[in-house]
Design a protein around this motif. Sequence first.
Motif, short mmCIF file in Angstrom:
data_model
loop_
_atom_site.label_atom_id
_atom_site.label_comp_id
_atom_site.label_asym_id
_atom_site.label_seq_id
_atom_site.Cartn_x
_atom_site.Cartn_y
_atom_site.Cartn_z
N ASP A 425 18.70 11.80 -57.15
CA ASP A 425 19.48 13.00 -56.84
C ASP A 425 19.01 13.61 -55.52
OD1 ASP A 425 21.32 15.02 -57.19
OD2 ASP A 425 20.06 16.19 -58.54
N PHE A 428 19.94 11.26 -52.50
CA PHE A 428 21.35 11.36 -52.13
C PHE A 428 21.62 12.66 -51.38
CE2 PHE A 428 22.54 7.99 -55.23
CZ PHE A 428 23.40 7.27 -54.41
N ASP A 429 21.01 13.77 -51.83
CA ASP A 429 21.21 15.04 -51.15
C ASP A 429 20.69 14.98 -49.72
OD1 ASP A 429 22.38 16.12 -53.35
OD2 ASP A 429 20.61 17.26 -54.02
N ARG A 432 23.16 12.96 -47.69
CA ARG A 432 24.37 13.76 -47.46
C ARG A 432 24.15 14.79 -46.36
NH1 ARG A 432 24.85 17.65 -51.93
NH2 ARG A 432 23.31 18.63 -50.57
N GLU A 447 28.76 12.23 -51.51
CA GLU A 447 28.68 13.05 -52.73
C GLU A 447 29.41 12.37 -53.88
OE1 GLU A 447 27.36 16.08 -55.08
OE2 GLU A 447 26.87 15.80 -52.95
N LYS A 450 27.33 9.50 -55.02
CA LYS A 450 26.19 10.01 -55.79
C LYS A 450 26.60 10.27 -57.23
CE LYS A 450 23.78 14.38 -56.49
NZ LYS A 450 23.55 15.74 -55.97
N THR A 451 27.76 10.93 -57.42
CA THR A 451 28.22 11.24 -58.77
C THR A 451 28.42 9.97 -59.58
OG1 THR A 451 29.31 13.25 -57.98
CG2 THR A 451 30.06 12.36 -60.10
N THR A 453 27.08 7.01 -59.03
CA THR A 453 25.80 6.31 -59.24
C THR A 453 24.99 6.97 -60.34
OG1 THR A 453 25.76 5.66 -56.92
CG2 THR A 453 23.67 5.54 -58.13
#
Length: 531
Positions: A425, A428-429, A432, A447, A450-451, A453
């Motif tokens: 998490d 990914f942030d 992004r 984003e 990420k969701t 994954t």
Amino acid sequence: MTDIDVTRIPFDQIPQLSRTDADYAQHPERFARWIAHLPSYSAFSAAIDARRSSQVDRNLLVERLRKQYAALGESADHLDGLLNADHFTVTTAHQPVLLTGPLYFIYKICSAIHLADRLNAQHHDSHVHPVFVIGGEDHDFAECNHLNLFGKTFTWETAQTGAVGRMHTDDLMPVLESIREVFGSSPYADALNGVIDEAFQPEWTYGQAMQKFVIRLFAHTPLIVLQMDDPAFKQAFTPVMRAELFDTVSHALISATQAELEEAGYKPQAYLRDINLFYLHDRMRSRIERSEDGLFRIVDSEQVFTPDAMERELSDHPGRFSPNVNLRPVYQETILPNLAYIGGGGEIAYWLERKSQFAHFHVPFPMLIRRNSVLYVNRGMQKLRNELDITVPALFHHPHELISSWVQAHAEHEIDIGEETHALDVAFDAIRDKAMALDPTLANKIEAFKTKTLKGVDDLGKRLVRAEKAQHERTIQKIGKLCDRLFPEQGLQERHDNFMQYYLGQGPDWINRLIETLDPLEPGFIVMEEK
């Protein structure tokens, strides 16, 4: 007497209870505007003073109790104390459920007896009698006609209609015989059969039979068992019933309180009607409605009364009128010199709506006390709980949650991927944020990725848990067995099982242990474990 471990769990940790129930049990001060006395031993002096200033017809009460007891062949000498102005009652009530139905029927009574004992030890200038009221006028037969014992459901089927307490017991006898068959050679099977034989006499109504059954079951205690379906009591209640018929006063008073409670976040309880009375006659208990033309009509019948005819009917035959759930509390408190009512969470919730109604009829509003709730764990289930290393509070978790928690705690392999998921998490942030400076549309794609994954990772985590569960299949079956036994049909045991499965093995000692333990003013959901 079997040794018992007792644990009390705060009500807000019991997910099976409603918000109103848990709040009143733990924070009754939040309801101060809707009650007369906070439920505490220190508040009973005020409750006694309130009752002294508003007398009931004690001669009528004792006369009718004596007549009821005499009809059942019971001694009534202990009832005479109620003639004394310094004698009061603490009361609980229930419909005449088949051989007491769910466990909480018994828990209510034991709570009332314990409370009366404590009050008598504290207030030497008065005496308190525990009273159980048989709600025999109830016509909801489906609530009264069955019990669950040793995993089997026994049901009384009948074509009879109307008030359950007025039914005859001819077609009940085969059901009682089926119940007796499961008693086997239990230590107290003969004693329990004897109580059933004493109670279910062919000449008695079902209400009388259940009154006798409870009297005999608690014969070693000071409990008084009262039938409210009595024409003489109805005669004393006539002024209130007349006001209900002709002035429909309860509807406006209770609906205003319901609105106040709803504004405070609590749902309304019993459905209100303009006339909160039934007409009880000829094997029927039907609602009374007043039409626009001023006539009184008996629902589901062709009977119609003019106002004058209804007045005559009430005066001549008060026993034909029966309070519904919105008027029954006032009826009970009109007849008894009562200090406190002990009820379950649902009962307390509808009593909370009635303080202004009581004030209108100049009847003292009793202290409202939440009855004890109990989870009773026999020796076999106590050993299984210890073997599984499950804490007492954890028993109230949903079975799936309990199994998952156990697997997490006892996994042979590391299956918690919470740290890894959090790291993904964060990563990914970070990606992004870097993309945002270059191309905002790319950041949106990251984003979304990420969701997707993280959802896949969550699914992998669940597969890890399932794989670990497969390694503990026998233990998981044992957890399921524990949950099924203690929470039948995933509900509270006290709302399902019948008392006889414990009484058959321990007899009056089991009831005595309950009376000793069940203090309704000591907070917490009680877990009693045999050692």
